[in-house]
Design a protein around this motif. Structure first.
Motif, PDB file in Angstrom:
ATOM      1  N   ASP A  48      42.822  40.525  51.136  1.00 36.85           N
ATOM      2  CA  ASP A  48      42.441  39.910  51.510  1.00 36.85           C
ATOM      3  C   ASP A  48      42.083  39.733  49.762  1.00 36.85           C
ATOM      4  OD1 ASP A  48      40.488  37.793  51.768  1.00 36.85           O
ATOM      5  OD2 ASP A  48      39.080  39.411  52.440  1.00 36.85           O
ATOM      6  N   ILE A  49      42.613  39.270  49.093  1.00 35.88           N
ATOM      7  CA  ILE A  49      42.486  39.172  47.612  1.00 35.88           C
ATOM      8  C   ILE A  49      43.414  37.762  47.424  1.00 35.88           C
ATOM      9  CG2 ILE A  49      44.839  40.278  47.404  1.00 35.88           C
ATOM     10  CD1 ILE A  49      43.874  41.879  44.635  1.00 35.88           C
ATOM     11  N   VAL A  50      42.619  36.898  46.214  1.00 33.97           N
ATOM     12  CA  VAL A  50      43.536  35.904  45.037  1.00 33.97           C
ATOM     13  C   VAL A  50      44.102  36.790  44.107  1.00 33.97           C
ATOM     14  CG1 VAL A  50      43.290  34.051  43.964  1.00 33.97           C
ATOM     15  CG2 VAL A  50      41.445  34.478  45.556  1.00 33.97           C
ATOM     16  N   THR A  51      45.980  36.228  44.496  1.00 33.67           N
ATOM     17  CA  THR A  51      46.817  36.688  43.281  1.00 33.67           C
ATOM     18  C   THR A  51      47.704  35.627  43.686  1.00 33.67           C
ATOM     19  OG1 THR A  51      47.725  38.786  42.307  1.00 33.67           O
ATOM     20  CG2 THR A  51      47.623  38.450  45.404  1.00 33.67           C
ATOM     21  N   THR A  52      48.643  36.091  42.741  1.00 36.64           N
ATOM     22  CA  THR A  52      49.906  35.750  42.263  1.00 36.64           C
ATOM     23  C   THR A  52      51.189  35.583  44.398  1.00 36.64           C
ATOM     24  OG1 THR A  52      51.504  36.380  41.158  1.00 36.64           O
ATOM     25  CG2 THR A  52      50.499  34.728  40.114  1.00 36.64           C
ATOM     26  N   ASP A  53      52.150  34.827  44.167  1.00 31.57           N
ATOM     27  CA  ASP A  53      52.834  35.157  45.535  1.00 31.57           C
ATOM     28  C   ASP A  53      53.423  36.077  45.171  1.00 31.57           C
ATOM     29  OD1 ASP A  53      51.094  33.274  47.370  1.00 31.57           O
ATOM     30  OD2 ASP A  53      52.422  31.297  46.729  1.00 31.57           O
ATOM     31  N   ASN A  54      53.635  35.668  43.932  1.00 33.41           N
ATOM     32  CA  ASN A  54      55.665  36.892  43.279  1.00 33.41           C
ATOM     33  C   ASN A  54      54.821  38.390  43.332  1.00 33.41           C
ATOM     34  OD1 ASN A  54      57.186  35.168  43.052  1.00 33.41           O
ATOM     35  ND2 ASN A  54      56.637  34.841  40.822  1.00 33.41           N
TER      36      ASN A  54
END
Length: 225
Positions: A48-54
């Motif tokens: 449950d974290i905002v990060t890049t898809d890669n």
């Protein structure tokens, strides 16, 4: 059962929804999560974290390579369907969009345990002993066996690992979390819990299933751990 939540902040709502059934640990960044996944086994990982898809895709693939039976749930704001498909194709087992109800999350977690760890069945059955994770009900020869939370977790660990030697360190880490926080008392408690599980299963008419082997304990057809 152990659950890892990946979130930059304290996940009070998520933890509250699951803490009665899981040992919950937290990672605050993707690198931190990757480090913990490499060191410890988790039944479920919730990202449950905002990060890049890669970056997220790399973590998912790495986690599945390390422990294929671990269920992975992704939680995020609504994103294009292509992004979801990529993450799911990369190894994630479920994708939830905020806002979500804690009851739904709980149901999804147990569904994943049934699918990933139990081969799609609702209970684990071994030599007359059955466990239903969703209700935490244990039966032996048809008789209900009342276990404490740690006794239940111990038996669940054994039944999921038949014919495998499990060390005291592995048990302690599974029951209490990070080995760095463990004390000598934890190992004393292990012996106590094993003794209690043996006694309760025997009182229900179960066969002797737990035996000690040098350097650990064995879960086998006749000897369960």
């Amino acid at each position: 059962m152990k659950l890892l939540i990946i979130n930059k902040t304290e996940t009070v709502s998520l933890a509250a929804a699951l803490q009665d059934s899981f040992i919950i640990e937290q990672a605050y960044t993707i690198p931190h999560a990757a480090e913990r996944i490499a060191l410890y086994y988790y039944d479920i990982i919730i990202a449950d974290i905002v990060t890049t898809d890669n970056e997220l895709l790399k973590l998912v693939r790495s986690a599945k390579e390390t422990t294929p039976r671990t269920g992975i749930i992704i939680i995020s704001d609504d994103v294009p369907v292509e992004n979801k498909i990529e993450i799911l194709a990369g190894g994630a087992d479920d994708y939830l969009v905020r806002p979500l109800q804690t009851a739904e999350l709980r149901a999804r977690v147990y569904t994943l345990i049934r699918r990933c760890s139990m081969g799609g069945v609702n209970e684990i059955v071994y030599n007359g002993i059955s466990i239903e994770p969703s209700s935490r009900r244990v039966k032996c020869g048809g008789k209900q066996v009342v276990l404490t939370r740690k006794e239940y977790e111990l038996l669940f660990l054994f039944l999921r690992n038949p014919d495998r030697v499990i060390t005291h360190e592995m048990i302690a880490e599974y029951l209490w979390g990070d080995l760095k926080s463990l004390t000598a008392d934890c190992f004393d408690f292990i012996y106590c819990h094993i003794k209690n599980v043996r006694k309760k299963l025997a009182n229900a008419g179960g066969q002797p299933l737990i035996s000690t082997v040098y350097g650990g304990r064995l879960c086998g057809q006749v000897n369960l751990f």
